[in-house]
Structures are given as C-alpha cells and as structure tokens.
Design an enzyme around this catalytic site. Structure first.
Site, short mmCIF file in Angstrom:
data_model
loop_
_atom_site.label_atom_id
_atom_site.label_comp_id
_atom_site.label_asym_id
_atom_site.label_seq_id
_atom_site.Cartn_x
_atom_site.Cartn_y
_atom_site.Cartn_z
CD1 TRP A 102 111.49 21.32 25.11
CD2 TRP A 102 113.47 21.28 26.16
NE1 TRP A 102 112.39 20.71 24.28
CE2 TRP A 102 113.61 20.67 24.88
CE3 TRP A 102 114.58 21.35 26.99
CZ2 TRP A 102 114.83 20.15 24.43
CZ3 TRP A 102 115.79 20.84 26.54
CH2 TRP A 102 115.90 20.25 25.27
CG ASP A 133 111.33 27.92 26.98
OD1 ASP A 133 111.57 28.54 25.93
OD2 ASP A 133 111.77 26.78 27.22
CE LYS A 146 114.08 25.14 20.12
NZ LYS A 146 114.47 23.85 19.57
C1 LIG Z 1 110.87 24.95 24.38
C2 LIG Z 1 112.33 24.69 24.54
N1 LIG Z 1 112.96 25.13 25.64
C3 LIG Z 1 114.28 24.92 25.83
C4 LIG Z 1 115.04 24.23 24.93
C5 LIG Z 1 116.51 24.03 25.19
O1 LIG Z 1 117.20 24.95 24.43
P1 LIG Z 1 118.80 24.99 24.37
O2 LIG Z 1 119.22 23.81 23.58
O3 LIG Z 1 119.11 26.29 23.70
O4 LIG Z 1 119.32 24.95 25.75
C6 LIG Z 1 114.43 23.77 23.76
C7 LIG Z 1 115.27 23.07 22.76
O5 LIG Z 1 114.83 22.43 21.87
C8 LIG Z 1 113.05 23.99 23.57
O6 LIG Z 1 112.42 23.54 22.48
MG LIG Z 2 108.43 20.18 24.96
#
Ligand SMILES: Cc1ncc(COP(=O)(O)O)c(C=O)c1O
Ligand SMILES: [Mg+2]
Ligand SMILES: Cc1ncc(COP(=O)(O)O)c(C=O)c1O
Ligand SMILES: [Mg+2]
Ligand SMILES: [Mg+2]
Ligand SMILES: [Mg+2]
Lengths: 360, 360
Positions: free
Chosen positions: A101, A171, A195
C-alpha cells in the site's frame, strides 16, 4: 441466525450491537418515517447524524480544532492521488516503503512529482519496519509519507519516523481507532473505514487546516480538492450517507467501550493471546519481527504450503472465516480488529492447538 | 414503525420490500454468518452479489456486450471530471446547458479543454429543453454532453440531441431505470444511484468499450481511469460494497415489477395524476413547458411565496416530506421516483385540493 468469527482483513467484522441497531432502524430511523438511506443529505435528521459522527470522532481521537475531519469517497486508493495533488507544492515528497500500500501511494505520487524512496523494508519481504530515526529527507520535500499499519504484512510503526520538521502523512486504514494517537504529530491522517470503522465506501481524512489550500496542482478535479470538501463540511455533493451513519454508530460503540485507551488495552490483550501461542508453537510461527508486530493483522505460517491450505480449509469448516493470507504472500493472516471479541481469538488458538496435535 | 411519503429529490425513497430484506439479512447474509458490510470484496459470496447485480442491470436495460458496466465511487460530481479526463482526446467537447448539473459538468470540462456551450435554456430559468435537432457541433468535438433529466428544474429530454455522429454522454442520475433506453445511442450513460436505484455512494457508468483507453489526459489519477475499473470488474480497490448490494436488490425488485416497460407505464400514470391536477388547479401550477416535463421531478408553485411556505409546512405535518423546491429555485418539487407508490401521489393531490379550497 448464527455468526462466524470473521478474520477478514477488510471489509471486516463490525460490532454486532451496531448491526442490530442498524437493522432495527432500517425502515424508520427514530420516527422520521424513513431509512437513513432515503434521507436527503440536506435534511435536519441527517445533519445531526453527520455532525454527531464528527463530534464523537473528535472526542475519541482528541482532534485539535485546527484540524478538519472530512468524510469522503473513493477509498484509500483515491487518497494516493489526492495527497500529492493537494500537498505537493514543491513537487517533491519522501515515501517510506513498508508494503504494497505504501508502494502504491509512492507510485501514484510519481505521477505528480518527485516521489523519493527514503527507506524500505522490501529486502526482507516487508517483515519489519525500517529504522526511520535519521532519514535523508530533502529540505524541500512537501511531506513524508507512511503506511502506519501494513495490512498485508502485519507490521506497525511503533515510533513515528523523524520527519525532520516535514509534514507527516499517514495511511491508518488498518489501525484506525485501535489505540490513541497524538494527532498533532501529523499533517494528514487518513484511512478507508472498511477495516476498523464501518462499511466500505467512506474514507476519513483528518487534515491540519494550513494544508488545505486553493492552489492544488493544475488539473486537479474539483472533487479531489480538500478545500472544497472542508468548506462544505463534507456536503459539497451527496456524501456516502449510510456508511457515515454506520461509522457514527461505531464511534458511539467505541466510546461505550471506554474510548481508545481501553481499546488499546483490549487489543493488546487480544493480540497477545495469538502471538504468545505463535511463539510457543512448534508448528505455527509469526512472520514479522517481534518489535514491529501489528495489533490488528497477524500473519503466520506453518512452513509447509500444503499444511497451510489444510489449516485454512479446516478452520473455515469450524467457523473461522477468512484466515487465508493475502494472495501475494500466502500462509495465514488473522485480522483481529476492534470488533473481534477476545473469545474469537481464544477459540482460534484452541483450534490451532488441536490442529497442531493432529498434524505433528 | 410508520413510513412517510418521501418526495425527496435524492437520496430518495427506496422500495419498502428492499429495505425489509436488507434489515433481515443485516447480521447474517444467507447463512454466511456475517453482514454484507463485513464481507471481503474478494469472497465468493460477494462475487455473486456484484455479478448478479451487473447481470440484472444488463437484462433490465438490455445493455449490449460491447458496453462495460462499472460500479464506482465519488458520485455523479466525480464523473464531471472523469469524463473529460478519459474522453477528451482532442480537448474539445460540446455541452448542452439545461440546468445546474449540466453547467457544473461544463465548468469542470473547461479545466481539461475547450468545453463549448452548444445550446442552453438558461434564458427561461431552464424551464424547457432547447431544440437540439441541428446544433453547431465542432467536427473534432470528443463528445456531446447532456443531463438527460434535470432534477432541479423538472425537465427531461424526450428526444436525444442530434449529435451528428459524435459520442453522446448522458447524466441520467434522476431518471435512471425509470423507463427503457436504447443504450446503443450513447457512448456513456451514467448516474449517481441515490435517486432511483440505491443509497448514496455508488455511481454506475455504462460505457462503450472503444471509449475505454489507456491514454487518459496526463495527470489523471489511477482511480479516475475507466480502464482500471473496467479491467478489474469494478474491484480494482474496495468497492462501495453494501451500496452495490442494495442496488442489486432494487434491480431484482424492478424485474419483479415487470422491468422498465412496466415502470414507464406506471411512472406515466403516476405523474399524470399530479400534472393533470396542476393543469386544472387555479392555485397550483407546474413550472415546466408541457412537452419537456419530467416523469420524476415535478416542480410547481402557487405564485405566492408565503403560500408556498405554508403549503410545505402543512404538507410535512400531514406526512408528505421534502416537498420544498431546490434552494436555488424555491416553490415546491415533488420527486416521484420508481419507489414512490401511486397512492403517495394520489394522497398528495387530495391534500393539495383541500389546501386549495382552504386558501382560495
Ligand atoms: C493500509 C491500506 N491502505 C490502503 C488500502 C486500499 O484501500 P481502498 O481499497 O479503500 O482503496 C488498503 C486496503 O486494503 C490498506 O489495507
Ligand atoms: Mg501492506
Ligand atoms: C442530474 C444530477 N447530476 C448530478 C448530481 C450530483 O450528484 P452527486 O451528489 O452524486 O455528485 C445530481 C445530484 O442531485 C443530479 O441530480
Ligand atoms: Mg512458533
Ligand atoms: Mg438540474
Ligand atoms: Mg394550474
């Protein structure tokens, strides 16, 4: 009706109490004669819902007055672009790569300017958090970016990086509201809610006011400007109203649990049950460096792929859902967010013990 | 529990049957042991939900195979930018200005290229649809843009504009699934679902495959590329999963009502009750040119602002909610979407008659 123990990494388990309330209010929200899904976002009833949600979140996280709280759409992935489009005044930013991510955010950052990798744990499959006490951050970097809890790899920043005075952007999708945070240390804290907080389709952005400016990068869509949403109290256009309503219920549930201090204590106790077992087990082992272990996502393996598959299958049959590791990593992963009761983890460990005995 | 008649322009009334089913399934979706809100978007159960939703929509609208159906976030407002970012290869597009939403799209288009106003009904407060049979459309325009049903002003295109061979892009937010459409006449049909289809937070884009390309404008965020979502079946990132699930239920409800032909018939009958009364009433009158009247949004006035306010207030007390006209127009507006039963409109007309007698 029978509920399973749902270890999904997200969308993920929600408090049963919250779901019950939502079901009860589905056709008639508190005498309004309509569902929250049917409610004008400009109505008094909805105004109260969104304002209370914000107030409760501010109370839970102790958010200072010079930070705005935005309820937006597009998921965390859309923030990967919104952050540079809004913040990259010098077209330069430092990224710490601790997983997929963080990497996706970094790659998106490159569309808009110089995104610089200042640290990484890619060398060991992202199984640890790199030392970020003395990073080489360019003077004119607009921000330092981290993914604070790495959902896929199960690592968590226990100390924030030394940004050397630069704005920290984090994030927190997979550790949102799992423990107290000092908001003043961040320029932007954001997370998809799916989550720890609510249903997919809402992303919450907590942003210091001085970072909210008119002068976004040229070509920034109106909907991707923080200022537009901040000025309109997240009602520039129709918000993801029902999702925000559920988030609001989760905030109230968290307050009832004793707030984020109590959640931290509970989450530590809960994670310890699983980590202690992983450390003593001869069959199962955790994949993350001990000091960097997440309280939320616990990846583990047997060391034997076939046995992993067998475990996931038998666990599912026993009512433990979604224990398969992320498709890019394999093995197992138990996501044990706020709403996962400690009984779920205790029963999982019992099940793992029995599995170990049978498969020794 | 008592339900009101909800004439909100959006978010708006949903079929009671759909809400009841959603409430029943809230804690345990069909034996999965979890809510759809808690379900991994990569799970089998969710895969079935989103695939069935798409299949039912394709059946309802008779969508040809060379069109993709995308379930996205960001509302209709985000499409105002996605459309030019994805389609404006020549940086030129023609816009027909029939109201505020068309105008917003037009203004957003200007960020990305030459957005040309080729027709407008601004001269008469958008109370009609301009003649679009022979417009001056530049040869190299990438598309012709319309807002097919104008939520605020209550007008509807009864004939599509003559685009002279150019791609037609249409915002159908407030007439989505209210009657059959010939999809082949469009390049892109899109709408926020929060009026006729589901809860806010989902926008559906139906787009011809040849318009889905890699070469978006420079700086287009990954999340704003149609290709990314098309290639991943709307699962590039976590979708607004619960909203899509509710939309799917509404699609099934529509099929049970007899599909879009039956809905058109019902909606015409329903709107006629109100329009006929407006035409015969001495107190109330519709504000739209007869041949351009929308079946979905019916604005009307008494001609006296104080009386308008009194009417809205008394109607509310009698269980008719959200009859106030849009803040920019004043007067009244009854939105009578698919899920508004004809009884609701009949009772409203009775109430209007009684009001007229008392206030004659
Ligand atoms: C830490 C983290 N950031 C970003 C995301 C991406 O999120 P989204 O699916 O809402 O774009 C996730 C998705 O699992 C995640 O775990
Ligand atoms: Mg990760
Ligand atoms: C015709 C039309 N287009 C666009 C919009 C904007 O939709 P959203 O709030 O989802 O951005 C609306 C909202 O009322 C609308 O009626
Ligand atoms: Mg071990
Ligand atoms: Mg309009
Ligand atoms: Mg009249």
């Amino acid at each position: 009706m029978s509920r399973v123990y749902n270890f999904s990494a997200g969308p993920a388990v929600l408090p049963e109490e919250v779901l019950k309330e939502a079901a009860d209010e589905m056709l008639d929200y508190r005498g309004t004669g309509m569902s929250v899904m049917e409610m004008s976002h400009r109505s008094k009833a909805y105004d109260t819902i969104i304002k209370e949600a914000e107030a409760d979140l501010r109370e839970l996280m102790n958010i200072p007055d010079n930070y705005k709280v935005l309820f937006l759409q597009g998921g965390a992935s859309q923030q990967f672009a919104m952050i540079p489009m809004n913040l990259m005044k010098n077209r330069k930013a430092a990224y710490i790569l601790t997983g997929q991510w963080a990497k996706k955010a970094y790659q998106e950052g490159k569309i808009y300017g110089e995104a610089i990798e200042v640290a990484s744990s890619a060398d060991k499959m992202f199984s640890y958090i790199p030392d970020c006490s003395d990073l080489d951050i360019p003077e004119d970097a607009d921000y330092v970016y981290i993914c604070e809890n790495n959902t896929i790899y199960g690592t968590k920043f226990k100390t924030l990086p030394n940004t050397k005075g630069h704005t920290l952007v984090s994030d927190v999708s997979s550790c949102f509201l799992s423990e107290p945070v000092d908001v003043t240390k961040y320029g932007v804290i954001y997370g998809g809610v799916q989550k720890n907080v609510g249903p997919a389709g809402v992303v919450i952005v907590i942003i210091r006011e001085d970072l909210i400016t008119e002068d976004c990068l040229p070509g920034t869509p109106t909907m991707l400007k923080y200022k537009i949403h901040a000025d309109e109290g997240s009602l520039y256009n129709t918000p993801p109203a029902y999702g925000i309503y559920i988030c609001g219920k989760v905030f109230k549930w968290l307050k009832k649990q004793g707030g984020l201090d109590a959640m931290k204590e509970y989450n530590e106790k809960k994670a310890k049950v699983l980590y202690d077992f992983l450390d003593e087990s001869k069959l199962f082992k955790g994949t993350v460096r001990k000091e960097d272990r997440s309280l939320m996502n616990v990846p583990f393996v047997t060391g034997n792929e076939e046995l992993d598959t067998k475990f996931v299958k038998e666990a599912k049959e026993a009512g433990f859902e979604n224990l398969k590791g992320h498709r890019s990593v394999g093995g197992m992963r138990a996501s044990i967010y706020n709403a996962m009761p400690i009984e779920g983890v205790e029963k999982l460990v019992e099940f793992m013990k029995a599995f170990e005995e049978k498969n020794a």
